[in-house]
Design an enzyme around this catalytic site. Structure first.
Site, PDB file in Angstrom:
ATOM      1  N   GLY A 139       0.830  -1.195   0.000  1.00 63.94           N
ATOM      2  CA  GLY A 139       0.000   0.000   0.000  1.00 63.94           C
ATOM      3  C   GLY A 139       0.861   1.240   0.000  1.00 63.94           C
ATOM      4  N   CYS A 152       5.125  -6.101   1.395  1.00 63.54           N
ATOM      5  CA  CYS A 152       5.502  -4.694   1.588  1.00 63.54           C
ATOM      6  C   CYS A 152       4.790  -4.059   2.790  1.00 63.54           C
ATOM      7  CB  CYS A 152       5.288  -3.896   0.310  1.00 63.54           C
ATOM      8  SG  CYS A 152       6.295  -4.549  -1.025  1.00 63.54           S
ATOM      9  N   TYR A 153       3.781  -3.218   2.552  1.00 63.29           N
ATOM     10  CA  TYR A 153       3.068  -2.618   3.692  1.00 63.29           C
ATOM     11  C   TYR A 153       2.614  -3.721   4.649  1.00 63.29           C
ATOM     12  CZ  TYR A 153      -0.268   0.262   6.298  1.00 63.29           C
ATOM     13  OH  TYR A 153      -0.937   0.921   7.293  1.00 63.29           O
ATOM     14  N   LYS A 199     -11.245  -9.903 -16.951  1.00 62.47           N
ATOM     15  CA  LYS A 199     -11.594  -9.983 -18.385  1.00 62.47           C
ATOM     16  C   LYS A 199     -11.325 -11.366 -18.986  1.00 62.47           C
ATOM     17  CE  LYS A 199     -12.785  -7.441 -22.010  1.00 62.47           C
ATOM     18  NZ  LYS A 199     -13.830  -6.411 -21.990  1.00 62.47           N
ATOM     19  N   GLU A 250       3.648 -10.521  -7.307  1.00 63.60           N
ATOM     20  CA  GLU A 250       2.583 -10.546  -8.303  1.00 63.60           C
ATOM     21  C   GLU A 250       2.968  -9.854  -9.606  1.00 63.60           C
ATOM     22  OE1 GLU A 250       2.738  -8.880  -5.520  1.00 63.60           O
ATOM     23  OE2 GLU A 250       1.898  -6.874  -5.651  1.00 63.60           O
ATOM     24  N   HIS A 289       7.257  -7.321  -4.639  1.00 62.50           N
ATOM     25  CA  HIS A 289       5.948  -7.670  -5.204  1.00 62.50           C
ATOM     26  C   HIS A 289       6.030  -8.959  -6.020  1.00 62.50           C
ATOM     27  CE1 HIS A 289       3.742  -4.062  -4.055  1.00 62.50           C
ATOM     28  NE2 HIS A 289       4.897  -3.426  -4.199  1.00 62.50           N
TER      29      HIS A 289
END
Ligand code: XMP
Length: 507
Positions: free
Chosen positions: A52, A80-81, A363, A169, A167
């Site tokens: 975040g 992270c956060y 999507k 992801e 990260h």
């Protein structure tokens, strides 16, 4: 779905929804929750605390009910956060950063095969984006990995609690997926995510929510609304499908949409409103004003047709739209107003009169659902098309003359992409008219005609995009055919802008 989804707690990072996506790509059902919704997650197999933009040291920084989290007794990964927050909660501290460390770094694995790192290399590239760092580590904390500077980037506190300062992801973290997979597999009784059975869940959800009410559905021929209409059809819901022809559609699109629905046995009502849109746009050049005019007129025409006493309005809103509207500070929500979220619709929504059964899907998952529902490849693989249509590809005033040029060029471009086997390699491709006339020569005579931009991008979610590296011969073919066959154009440019800073559309 009997099992609760894997919970990803959203602390506001721009990458958070990617975590959900990656977990689903691993074949497990995952959903995003706000920090205050921890108790509503049920019994997830594992919990991820996202990154975040805030600092855990700030007053009022987003928090988590740590006792409850511990009480859940499942593996927890702080990113992270999330990692900094967990370090504080375990009794360690966080040091404020002076500047944001942003970009690639190298991870040095010191885990000696700890299961969260199993199958991963000794060193690998990671993507970092943070300013604060963990400082004092609580007693008993294990450092599982460090970066080049020896700073801990992966920690293990108590059993089942992990933190990483990068990260996983993001695709720049080359072994990020492996790490997520290792972590998720530490959970027991994982909820499978498989689109065919998810379809059954959605059919049931639609039937429950409709509960005998009459449904109206706005269809556009795009992937989302076509899949939605097919889902309502599958659920045998009494639906009025309305197609508003804004006159801002691609060449032959209106006819194609109608015949597609007919072939599926789904009735559709067409409203030809092209004159109205063109008149309303006359003389308008400001991009936001054009968008507002189109959005307002669309809603007006749609509700004129269906009446104000709609029992239930079905919309093909997708998961990213929901997340973007919900997350404060989301870039997407501030750049462009989403037409699924206009006042009239929000009012219906607050009265429980909006049905959005695709709101849990990304999507590519909607496309997979469309395939399961039997929609043709031509529809499910279709590139996204913006609500305001060709108006956003026609900077400046929209006129019929310009629209015709865009339509003709766009058709040539798209047909050639299909012919060269490139259509499915790109996220989106289109022609836009540059409202500038340039000098050229046609048939030995000097001509003064419009320049045209063609744009093809690759992207995962439209939040960022790269220009597609189409082969020169394909670009050459496209340019030649447009210059030979489209009246009013004497110059074709290939747009090689990434997003950011450019957006995908011109307006
Ligand atoms: P931008 O231009 O913001 O576009 O990079 C990102 C993606 O969103 C599509 N787009 C829209 N879709 N209503 C929509 O349903 C809109 O108003 C709208 N504006 C842009 C765009 O085509 C791209 O896929």
């Amino acid at each position: 779905m009997e099992k609760d989804p894997i919970a990803v707690i959203d602390f506001g990072s721009q990458y958070t929804q990617l975590i959900v996506r990656r977990i689903r790509e691993l074949g497990y059902y995952s959903k995003l929750y706000q920090p205050g919704e921890l108790r509503e997650t049920g019994k997830p197999a594992v919990v991820v605390l996202s990154g975040g933009p805030r600092s855990t040291l700030e007053d009022g920084a987003p928090d988590i009910d740590f006792d409850y989290l511990k009480g859940m007794g499942v593996p927890v990964l702080g990113v992270c956060y999330g990692m900094q927050l967990l370090n504080q909660k375990f009794g360690g501290s966080v040091a404020p950063g002076n500047k944001r460390e942003f970009g690639r770094a190298t991870l040095k694995n010191e885990s000696s095969g700890n299961c969260i790192f199993s199958g991963m290399s000794e060193t690998s590239q990671i993507w970092m984006s943070h300013s604060d760092t963990v400082e004092n580590l609580p007693e008993g904390t294990k450092v599982l990995a460090r970066n080049d500077d020896g700073v801990p980037v992966a920690l293990k506190w108590a059993e089942g609690f992990y933190g990483i300062q990068f990260h996983p992801e993001v695709s720049h973290s080359t072994e990020g997926n492996q790490l997520l997979k290792n972590f998720v597999n530490m959970g027991s009784d994982l909820p499978d995510f498989e689109i065919a059975s998810f379809k059954d869940h959605l059919v049931q959800r639609v039937r429950d929510e409709v509960n005998g009410r009459k449904v109206v559905c706005g269809v556009s021929g795009g992937v989302d609304s076509s899949v939605l209409a097919a889902l309502l059809h599958e659920a045998e819901v009494d639906t009025r499908n309305i197609f508003v022809d804004t006159g801002l559609l691609r060449k032959n699109e209106a006819e194609e949409v109608v015949s597609l629905f007919e072939s599926f046995g789904i009735p559709i009502e067409t409203i030809d409103a092209s004159e109205k849109f063109l008149t309303a746009l006359k003389g308008k050049t400001d991009p936001e004003e054009k968008r507002r005019i189109i959005g307002r007129l669309f809603v007006e025409i749609f509700f004129d047709a269906v009446g104000d006493d709609v029992e239930l309005l079905a919309q093909g809103t997708l998961y990213p739209d929901v997340i973007e509207s919900a997350t404060s500070g989301s870039i997407a929500s501030t750049i462009k107003t989403h037409h699924n979220r206009v006042d009239k619709i929000m009012e219906l929504k607050s009265e429980g009169r909006v049905l959005e059964p695709l709101d849990e899907l990304f999507k590519d998952e909607v496309r997979a659902l469309g395939r399961v529902l039997g929609l043709p490849a031509k529809v499910v693989n279709r590139h996204p098309f913006p609500g305001p249509g060709l108006a956003v590809r026609c900077p400046g005033e929209v006129t019929e003359e310009k629209l015709k040029i865009i339509r003709d060029a766009d058709k040539i471009f798209i047909d050639l992409l299909h012919e060269h086997g490139q259509y499915d390699n790109v996220w989106q491709a289109y022609a836009a008219l540059i409202p500038v006339k340039t000098v050229g020569v046609k048939g030995d005579e000097r001509c003064y005609e419009f320049a045209l931009s063609i744009r093809a991008v690759t992207s995962e979610d439209a939040m960022t995009a790269e220009w597609a590296q189409l082969p020169y011969e394909v670009l050459g073919d496209i340019s030649n055919k447009i210059l030979n066959e489209v009246d009013g154009v004497n110059r074709v440019l290939y747009d090689i802008s990434t997003k950011p800073p450019a957006s995908i559309e011109w307006e």
